[in-house]
Write a protein that holds these residues in place. Structure first.
Motif, PDB file in Angstrom:
ATOM      1  N   ALA A  83       0.431  -1.387   0.166  1.00  0.00           N
ATOM      2  CA  ALA A  83       0.203   0.285  -0.145  1.00  0.00           C
ATOM      3  C   ALA A  83       0.999   1.277  -0.135  1.00  0.00           C
ATOM      4  O   ALA A  83       0.874   2.139  -0.691  1.00  0.00           O
ATOM      5  CB  ALA A  83      -1.256   0.124   1.312  1.00  0.00           C
ATOM      6  N   HIS A  84       2.032   1.487   0.791  1.00  0.00           N
ATOM      7  CA  HIS A  84       3.259   2.757   1.048  1.00  0.00           C
ATOM      8  C   HIS A  84       3.629   2.708  -0.701  1.00  0.00           C
ATOM      9  O   HIS A  84       3.382   4.072  -1.033  1.00  0.00           O
ATOM     10  CB  HIS A  84       4.374   1.777   1.203  1.00  0.00           C
ATOM     11  CG  HIS A  84       5.279   3.074   1.937  1.00  0.00           C
ATOM     12  ND1 HIS A  84       5.249   4.514   1.489  1.00  0.00           N
ATOM     13  CD2 HIS A  84       6.276   2.544   1.379  1.00  0.00           C
ATOM     14  CE1 HIS A  84       6.134   5.014   2.000  1.00  0.00           C
ATOM     15  NE2 HIS A  84       6.956   4.260   1.758  1.00  0.00           N
ATOM     16  N   HIS A  85       4.174   1.632  -1.520  1.00  0.00           N
ATOM     17  CA  HIS A  85       4.307   2.028  -2.772  1.00  0.00           C
ATOM     18  C   HIS A  85       3.013   2.354  -3.818  1.00  0.00           C
ATOM     19  O   HIS A  85       3.674   3.108  -4.639  1.00  0.00           O
ATOM     20  CB  HIS A  85       5.218   0.785  -3.587  1.00  0.00           C
ATOM     21  CG  HIS A  85       6.208  -0.245  -2.772  1.00  0.00           C
ATOM     22  ND1 HIS A  85       7.374  -0.135  -3.342  1.00  0.00           N
ATOM     23  CD2 HIS A  85       6.938   0.979  -1.688  1.00  0.00           C
ATOM     24  CE1 HIS A  85       8.487  -1.079  -2.841  1.00  0.00           C
ATOM     25  NE2 HIS A  85       7.976   0.124  -2.084  1.00  0.00           N
ATOM     26  N   GLN A  86       1.985   1.430  -3.749  1.00  0.00           N
ATOM     27  CA  GLN A  86       0.869   1.963  -4.358  1.00  0.00           C
ATOM     28  C   GLN A  86       0.514   3.532  -4.283  1.00  0.00           C
ATOM     29  O   GLN A  86       0.428   4.657  -5.209  1.00  0.00           O
ATOM     30  CB  GLN A  86       0.067   1.361  -4.208  1.00  0.00           C
ATOM     31  CG  GLN A  86      -1.504   2.412  -4.699  1.00  0.00           C
ATOM     32  CD  GLN A  86      -3.258   0.832  -4.553  1.00  0.00           C
ATOM     33  OE1 GLN A  86      -2.552   0.282  -4.237  1.00  0.00           O
ATOM     34  NE2 GLN A  86      -3.844   1.254  -5.296  1.00  0.00           N
ATOM     35  N   ALA A  87       1.164   4.581  -2.970  1.00  0.00           N
ATOM     36  CA  ALA A  87       0.348   5.872  -2.609  1.00  0.00           C
ATOM     37  C   ALA A  87       1.798   6.291  -2.658  1.00  0.00           C
ATOM     38  O   ALA A  87       1.411   7.124  -3.775  1.00  0.00           O
ATOM     39  CB  ALA A  87       0.636   5.973  -1.351  1.00  0.00           C
ATOM     40  N   ILE A  88       3.456   5.963  -2.992  1.00  0.00           N
ATOM     41  CA  ILE A  88       3.637   6.728  -3.368  1.00  0.00           C
ATOM     42  C   ILE A  88       3.708   6.537  -5.449  1.00  0.00           C
ATOM     43  O   ILE A  88       4.179   8.101  -5.352  1.00  0.00           O
ATOM     44  CB  ILE A  88       5.536   5.786  -3.664  1.00  0.00           C
ATOM     45  CG1 ILE A  88       5.731   5.735  -1.718  1.00  0.00           C
ATOM     46  CG2 ILE A  88       6.207   6.652  -3.971  1.00  0.00           C
ATOM     47  CD1 ILE A  88       7.045   4.931  -0.979  1.00  0.00           C
ATOM     48  N   GLU A 104       1.030   6.880  -7.175  1.00  0.00           N
ATOM     49  CA  GLU A 104      -0.203   7.600  -7.395  1.00  0.00           C
ATOM     50  C   GLU A 104      -0.079   9.022  -7.423  1.00  0.00           C
ATOM     51  O   GLU A 104      -0.237   9.888  -7.306  1.00  0.00           O
ATOM     52  CB  GLU A 104      -2.020   7.129  -6.053  1.00  0.00           C
ATOM     53  CG  GLU A 104      -1.605   6.090  -6.978  1.00  0.00           C
ATOM     54  CD  GLU A 104      -2.943   5.297  -5.802  1.00  0.00           C
ATOM     55  OE1 GLU A 104      -3.688   6.128  -5.304  1.00  0.00           O
ATOM     56  OE2 GLU A 104      -3.506   4.021  -6.276  1.00  0.00           O
ATOM     57  N   SER A 105       0.815   9.608  -6.369  1.00  0.00           N
ATOM     58  CA  SER A 105       1.575  10.927  -6.331  1.00  0.00           C
ATOM     59  C   SER A 105       2.488  11.295  -6.766  1.00  0.00           C
ATOM     60  O   SER A 105       2.294  12.796  -6.884  1.00  0.00           O
ATOM     61  CB  SER A 105       1.365  11.207  -4.127  1.00  0.00           C
ATOM     62  OG  SER A 105       3.440  10.240  -4.659  1.00  0.00           O
ATOM     63  N   ASN A 136       5.842   5.726 -11.529  1.00  0.00           N
ATOM     64  CA  ASN A 136       4.095   6.461 -12.004  1.00  0.00           C
ATOM     65  C   ASN A 136       4.979   6.397 -13.037  1.00  0.00           C
ATOM     66  O   ASN A 136       4.198   7.824 -13.814  1.00  0.00           O
ATOM     67  CB  ASN A 136       3.636   7.427 -11.718  1.00  0.00           C
ATOM     68  CG  ASN A 136       2.009   7.220 -12.276  1.00  0.00           C
ATOM     69  OD1 ASN A 136       0.995   6.522 -12.477  1.00  0.00           O
ATOM     70  ND2 ASN A 136       1.787   8.775 -11.774  1.00  0.00           N
TER      71      ASN A 136
END
Length: 549
Positions: free
Chosen positions: A42-47, A49-50, A144
């Protein structure tokens, strides 16, 4: 000509994907396992997406962390680099200290089309798109950005070993996570592979093929970062076969008693897994089983077996392994509709552990787990009788080599402790008998045998060849009729020579099916050679067909 050139080049150098230092391989595999804990978090996904989607242009600069491969395990250095080309699927960066020295614009213009436009086998796609189609999607863990970075620098050498390229799992985690794994570790936080421009020539054909090899490692990390080395490297070697510039087949053929699943970091290890995955892809890939194996979280044989079941194959891995060991020696496209041959590779002769030209005689040997040995008996006027004893269960194939290739026959036996049978091979129809001692198990098996020239009432278990008809062949237009001697419907898959599935059929209760010459999208197929694979009750049967427009 290009293949001959690749052999010359490769034998003059030692590459990171071939016989690289064993310390490096242990180092890299340990990294893959460590980085798996953060994969898709989840941490990587948040990075991801940001972050804004990155879009490099030619002339943009960046500093990359890379390994100093002059020591083992590698240390870290930073290199300033400039983007020298941008394509649909990748960016090509070159270290600034190598630009105009060991790599220039002509080199970039040579490499980039192989990444983006074509391979040595196909004009349809470059190495990046080919690997994505055949193995699965590129991971996009942090940056991303769907594009790959290919970074050329002087990778150097260690103890005489020169390095073509590598993939580093460190780049799939954040800088903070990399240093948590290793206080001196670093990450560029992007999908990238590293390639050499010195001391090896970056535009040598074999080096260009290695692009597809290293990219497969990145894709495999995205699918299963804990994969067994032999599977990961086998898929990477398969990428080079599909690219059109495979490794030369040497080492393994002279010592086939080399466990398929054990990895000792020798060149022969790369050859054995290349052969296995090429054989597997040619005979069992329905167009999606290879990428599904890459994505399956189970490792090694377990992952392959799981996907065989998921793809409705009833044949166990042990039987495929046996077929592979037979094909390595026989490699003949004529008998059994080519099941024991290769389409994409030309194999040299395989070593025979024992050779018998006069009878009676005897022999012995020991076969490692998941390996094979071969014994040759030159036949006389009287069929030879074999009496075999083993320390454990082992599969034995008897290949009766026909004077006419179409007359070649095969018998399959399982020897638990003792086995006796009389071959049907005489000098009238057969030139020799090959015994394949194929050990589809984890422990070594020792065997002893005697071979005598005498008749026997025992009959070997001969596998009767299953054939099916295609008409018309060559095919131009209209409907092509396919008939298989079967009491129930049989699934049939049609492939092009690149192993891509074109159409799937199923025979009716009378064993008949029709094909209108169209692919899965309803379009007429192009001219060329196509393979029809029928999954019969006794195993897959393959027949070749030519389309002429």
């Amino acid at each position: 000509m290009r293949y001959i050139l690749s052999i010359t080049i490769l034998l003059m150098t030692v590459s990171i994907y071939a016989t690289m230092n064993s310390d490096f391989e242990s180092f890299r595999r340990d990294l893959s396992m460590q980085t798996a804990q953060w994969k898709d978090s989840a941490h990587h996904q948040a990075i991801r997406e940001s972050r804004d989607t990155r879009d490099y242009e030619v002339g943009d600069t960046r500093t990359f962390w890379r390994w100093n491969l002059s020591v083992m395990p590698p240390s870290w250095i930073q290199s300033e680099a400039t983007c020298r080309a941008v394509g649909e699927h990748c960016y090509l960066f070159v270290a600034d200290d190598q630009w105009g020295v060991h790599m220039d614009q002509d080199d970039v213009d040579t490499v980039m089309p192989y990444l983006e436009e074509h391979t040595m086998n196909s004009e349809l796609y470059g190495a990046v798109e080919m690997d994505i189609d055949l193995f699965g999607p590129l991971p996009d863990e942090l940056d991303n950005d769907p594009k790959l970075i290919v970074f050329y620098s002087a990778l150097g050498q260690f103890n005489g070993s020169q390095f073509d390229g590598y993939f580093s799992p460190y780049n799939q985690v954040t800088e903070a996570e990399a240093q948590q794994m290793n206080p001196s570790g670093h990450s560029n936080e992007c999908e990238m592979i590293y390639m050499t421009c010195y001391p090896l020539d970056p535009v040598d054909p074999i080096r260009i093929s290695v692009l597809s090899h290293e990219l497969q490692h990145l894709i495999h990390w995205g699918g299963d970062p804990n994969e067994d080395t032999w599977v990961d490297e086998g898929c990477a070697e398969l990428a080079m076969v599909w690219f059109g510039m495979p490794d030369p087949i040497t080492g393994f053929n002279t010592n086939p008693d080399n466990s398929l699943i054990e990895w000792d970091q020798q060149f022969a290890d790369y050859v054995k897994v290349m052969l296995f995955f090429t054989y597997f892809a040619e005979h069992y890939d329905d167009g999606s089983i290879i990428p599904d194996i890459v994505a399956n979280p189970a490792n090694g044989i377990n992952g392959i077996s799981a996907e065989l079941l998921a793809h409705d194959y009833t044949i166990p891995f042990e039987s495929i392994f046996l077929g592979w060991t037979i094909a390595n020696y026989l490699n003949d496209p004529v008998p059994y509709e080519g099941l024991y041959g290769y389409e994409l590779l030309d194999l040299p002769s395989f070593h025979t552990q024992n050779l018998h030209t006069t009878l009676p005689d005897d022999g012995s040997g020991t076969v490692s787990g998941w390996a094979a040995e071969y014994t040759k008996v030159v036949t006389g006027n009287v069929p030879p009788t074999f009496n075999i004893t083993t320390t454990s269960s082992i599969l034995i194939a008897e290949i009766r080599i026909g004077i006419d290739p179409a007359a070649t026959q095969l018998g399959i036996w399982t020897c638990e402790d003792e086995l006796s049978f009389t071959s049907q091979a005489t000098s009238d129809e057969f030139s020799s008998v090959i015994l394949v001692f194929s050990n589809a198990g984890n422990t070594s098996v020792s065997y002893e045998y005697t071979v005598e020239a005498q008749n026997s009432v025992d009959e070997p278990q001969t596998i009767e060849p299953i054939t099916f008809n295609l008409a018309p062949n060559p095919y131009r237009s209209g409907n092509l009729s396919l008939s298989i001697p079967s009491s129930k419907p049989v699934p049939v898959s049609i492939f092009n020579v690149r192993g891509q599935i074109v159409r799937q059929l199923r025979t009716n209760d009378q064993g008949v099916a029709q094909w209108d010459g169209r692919d899965l999208d309803g379009k007429q197929v192009a001219e060329g050679v196509y393979l029809f694979k029928a999954d019969t009750q006794t195993g897959p049967v393959v027949k070749k067909m030519t389309v002429i427009r």
